[in-house]
Design a protein around this motif. Structure first.
Motif, mmCIF file in Angstrom:
data_model
loop_
_atom_site.group_PDB
_atom_site.id
_atom_site.type_symbol
_atom_site.label_atom_id
_atom_site.label_comp_id
_atom_site.label_asym_id
_atom_site.label_seq_id
_atom_site.Cartn_x
_atom_site.Cartn_y
_atom_site.Cartn_z
ATOM 1 N N ARG A 260 0.710 -1.162 0.129
ATOM 2 C CA ARG A 260 -0.003 -0.010 0.195
ATOM 3 C C ARG A 260 0.708 1.184 -0.055
ATOM 4 O O ARG A 260 0.573 2.218 -0.899
ATOM 5 C CB ARG A 260 -0.768 0.127 1.358
ATOM 6 C CG ARG A 260 -1.903 -0.975 1.029
ATOM 7 C CD ARG A 260 -3.063 -0.878 2.095
ATOM 8 N NE ARG A 260 -2.644 -1.162 3.480
ATOM 9 C CZ ARG A 260 -2.678 -2.507 4.054
ATOM 10 N NH1 ARG A 260 -2.813 -3.593 3.637
ATOM 11 N NH2 ARG A 260 -1.986 -2.580 5.291
ATOM 12 N N SER A 262 3.835 1.534 -1.202
ATOM 13 C CA SER A 262 4.343 1.455 -2.703
ATOM 14 C C SER A 262 3.616 1.989 -3.733
ATOM 15 O O SER A 262 3.807 2.970 -4.383
ATOM 16 C CB SER A 262 4.902 0.118 -3.059
ATOM 17 O OG SER A 262 5.150 0.184 -4.318
ATOM 18 N N GLN A 263 2.460 1.660 -3.742
ATOM 19 C CA GLN A 263 1.262 2.274 -4.439
ATOM 20 C C GLN A 263 0.926 3.734 -4.251
ATOM 21 O O GLN A 263 0.933 4.520 -5.006
ATOM 22 C CB GLN A 263 0.037 1.605 -4.108
ATOM 23 C CG GLN A 263 0.018 -0.058 -4.619
ATOM 24 C CD GLN A 263 -0.120 -0.439 -6.009
ATOM 25 O OE1 GLN A 263 -1.174 0.374 -6.726
ATOM 26 N NE2 GLN A 263 0.470 -0.769 -6.517
ATOM 27 N N LYS A 264 0.956 4.041 -2.799
ATOM 28 C CA LYS A 264 0.930 5.509 -2.744
ATOM 29 C C LYS A 264 1.852 6.325 -3.146
ATOM 30 O O LYS A 264 1.651 7.641 -3.501
ATOM 31 C CB LYS A 264 0.893 5.540 -1.103
ATOM 32 C CG LYS A 264 0.646 7.104 -0.158
ATOM 33 C CD LYS A 264 0.799 6.882 0.944
ATOM 34 C CE LYS A 264 1.454 8.071 1.463
ATOM 35 N NZ LYS A 264 2.132 8.170 2.821
ATOM 36 N N HIS A 265 3.274 6.010 -3.352
ATOM 37 C CA HIS A 265 4.265 6.651 -3.680
ATOM 38 C C HIS A 265 4.491 6.446 -5.266
ATOM 39 O O HIS A 265 5.586 6.880 -5.731
ATOM 40 C CB HIS A 265 5.614 6.428 -2.790
ATOM 41 C CG HIS A 265 5.486 6.982 -1.382
ATOM 42 N ND1 HIS A 265 5.331 8.088 -1.017
ATOM 43 C CD2 HIS A 265 5.298 6.063 -0.234
ATOM 44 C CE1 HIS A 265 5.138 8.367 0.387
ATOM 45 N NE2 HIS A 265 5.201 7.079 0.853
ATOM 46 N N HIS A 266 3.661 5.692 -5.855
ATOM 47 C CA HIS A 266 3.896 5.235 -7.277
ATOM 48 C C HIS A 266 5.263 4.549 -7.342
ATOM 49 O O HIS A 266 5.985 4.989 -8.311
ATOM 50 C CB HIS A 266 3.599 6.462 -8.247
ATOM 51 C CG HIS A 266 2.467 7.367 -7.938
ATOM 52 N ND1 HIS A 266 1.133 6.742 -8.195
ATOM 53 C CD2 HIS A 266 2.061 8.486 -7.302
ATOM 54 C CE1 HIS A 266 0.310 7.572 -7.790
ATOM 55 N NE2 HIS A 266 0.637 8.609 -7.064
ATOM 56 N N LEU A 267 5.509 3.782 -6.617
ATOM 57 C CA LEU A 267 7.045 3.216 -6.632
ATOM 58 C C LEU A 267 6.907 2.016 -7.650
ATOM 59 O O LEU A 267 5.790 1.276 -7.735
ATOM 60 C CB LEU A 267 7.520 2.808 -5.533
ATOM 61 C CG LEU A 267 7.737 3.934 -4.294
ATOM 62 C CD1 LEU A 267 8.122 3.469 -2.834
ATOM 63 C CD2 LEU A 267 8.859 4.880 -4.931
ATOM 64 N N ASP A 268 8.134 1.543 -8.204
ATOM 65 C CA ASP A 268 8.228 0.456 -9.061
ATOM 66 C C ASP A 268 8.705 -0.849 -7.990
ATOM 67 O O ASP A 268 9.969 -0.764 -7.782
ATOM 68 C CB ASP A 268 9.071 0.489 -10.185
ATOM 69 C CG ASP A 268 9.143 -0.624 -11.069
ATOM 70 O OD1 ASP A 268 8.212 -1.400 -11.310
ATOM 71 O OD2 ASP A 268 10.381 -0.712 -11.911
ATOM 72 N N ASP A 273 5.256 -6.529 -5.003
ATOM 73 C CA ASP A 273 3.656 -6.517 -5.377
ATOM 74 C C ASP A 273 3.373 -8.072 -5.994
ATOM 75 O O ASP A 273 2.270 -8.496 -5.729
ATOM 76 C CB ASP A 273 3.712 -5.832 -6.836
ATOM 77 C CG ASP A 273 4.130 -4.363 -6.763
ATOM 78 O OD1 ASP A 273 4.555 -3.990 -5.577
ATOM 79 O OD2 ASP A 273 3.871 -3.473 -7.707
#
Ligand code: NDP
Length: 285
Positions: A260, A262-268, A273
């Motif tokens: 969550r 990672s998604q919030k910060h738009h990370l790869d 995942d």
């Protein structure tokens, strides 16, 4: 005299209750049912037996509450925690992972980084090692530290608390994911491909930590791999045992929390995942 409650008479909770009781404090160990738990230590004859009281029938208001159920069991005990609290009750969540506090509105609630290693089977706890809880620094935790000082419960107030909690999260991220998904013990880290996967997970976890303002040295990857290399090959993680026994795993506060963020910060973060998705998939019945 301050009243202590420990909710969850399992591996962590029983060891905490034992330490507090031996220090002469007034402690109630609260479980689903009334009964007893026994704590054993390999190679030691001395055992302790602790009385367990039934949480749902317990009425006494408590000054300190340690929550030691698993993350998956937290929501079920929160109504009891509220019922047993007064306005200054200090609640310590003793669980792996992070993000639990986001769902708790009670003031004076903190999460400990837990270093107590044990396992519950039936009503017997095998305590392997350690009795350490790391807490953030504030008036409540300093007062708690003073109350337990001299006991064998090692409560440490850390100025680097967030770093400590994220470090444990990164440790859990690698080993819990690979043992639960492979349904195999810590022996899996002897395999090069599994080592590479662990390293990728830890690196991505560090990227997520960085986005959250928590910085780790590059050497952290090796430091965590060294920890894995120190595990006995046939040691299972709690996520591994939960997976084998088809019990709910603490995915939500470990891999799910990181996913969550990672998604919030738009990370790869493809490895995080993927393991998160596969762990979630393995619980679809
Ligand atoms: P356990 O499963 O050993 O203990 C949890 C206890 O909570 C069990 O006795 C369980 O009862 C009880 N419980 C569950 N639901 C309720 C409820 N509704 N009311 C009352 N009691 C309840 O877990 P652990 O002690 O191993 O783990 C606790 C936390 O500590 C986890 O987050 C874990 O990841 C973390 N941790 C554990 C370590 C370890 O070595 N064990 C090391 C570091 C962290 P029942 O037995 O009836 O299910």
């Amino acid at each position: 005299m301050k009243k202590f409650g420990v909710i969850g008479p399992g591996a962590v909770g029983s060891v905490i209750a034992e330490s507090l009781l031996q220090h002469g404090l007034q402690v109630h160990l609260l479980g689903r049912n009334a009964g007893e738990v026994r704590i054993e230590r390999k190679g030691q004859l001395a055992e302790s037996t602790l009385l367990v009281e039934e949480l749902s029938r317990f009425e006494t208001t408590l000054d300190y509450i340690f929550i030691t159920v698993k993350g998956t069991q937290l929501s079920a005990v929160l109504p009891f925690v509220e019922k047993l609290s007064h306005e200054n009750t200090v609640t310590i969540i003793c669980q792996n992972g992070y993000g639990q506090l986001e769902q708790i509105t009670m003031p004076h609630t903190y999460q400990a980084v837990v270093y107590i290693s044990g396992q519950k089977k039936d009503q017997t706890i095998t305590h392997f090692r350690d009795r350490k809880l790391i807490l953030p620094e504030n008036e409540d935790t300093i007062a708690l530290h003073q109350l337990v000082e001299g006991s064998d419960l090692d409560i440490q107030i850390s100025p680097h608390y967030l770093h400590d909690i994220w470090f444990k999260l990164l440790v859990n991220l690698g080993i819990n994911s690979v043992t639960a998904l492979s349904r195999n013990t810590a022996i899996v880290v002897t395999n090069e491909k599994v080592r590479n996967l662990c390293e990728s997970l830890i690196k991505e976890g560090m990227t997520i930590a960085h986005a959250e303002g928590i910085h780790f040295e590059k050497s952290t990857v090796q430091a965590i791999m060294d920890i894995y290399d120190g595990y006995p090959p046939h040691m299972g993680t709690s996520m591994y045992y939960d997976q084998l026994n088809r019990n709910p795993m603490e995915i939500d506060y470990i891999q799910g929390f990181l996913y969550r963020k990672s998604q919030k910060h738009h990370l790869d973060t493809p490895h995080v995942d993927t393991v998160y998705s596969l762990l979630v998939a393995s619980e679809i019945r």
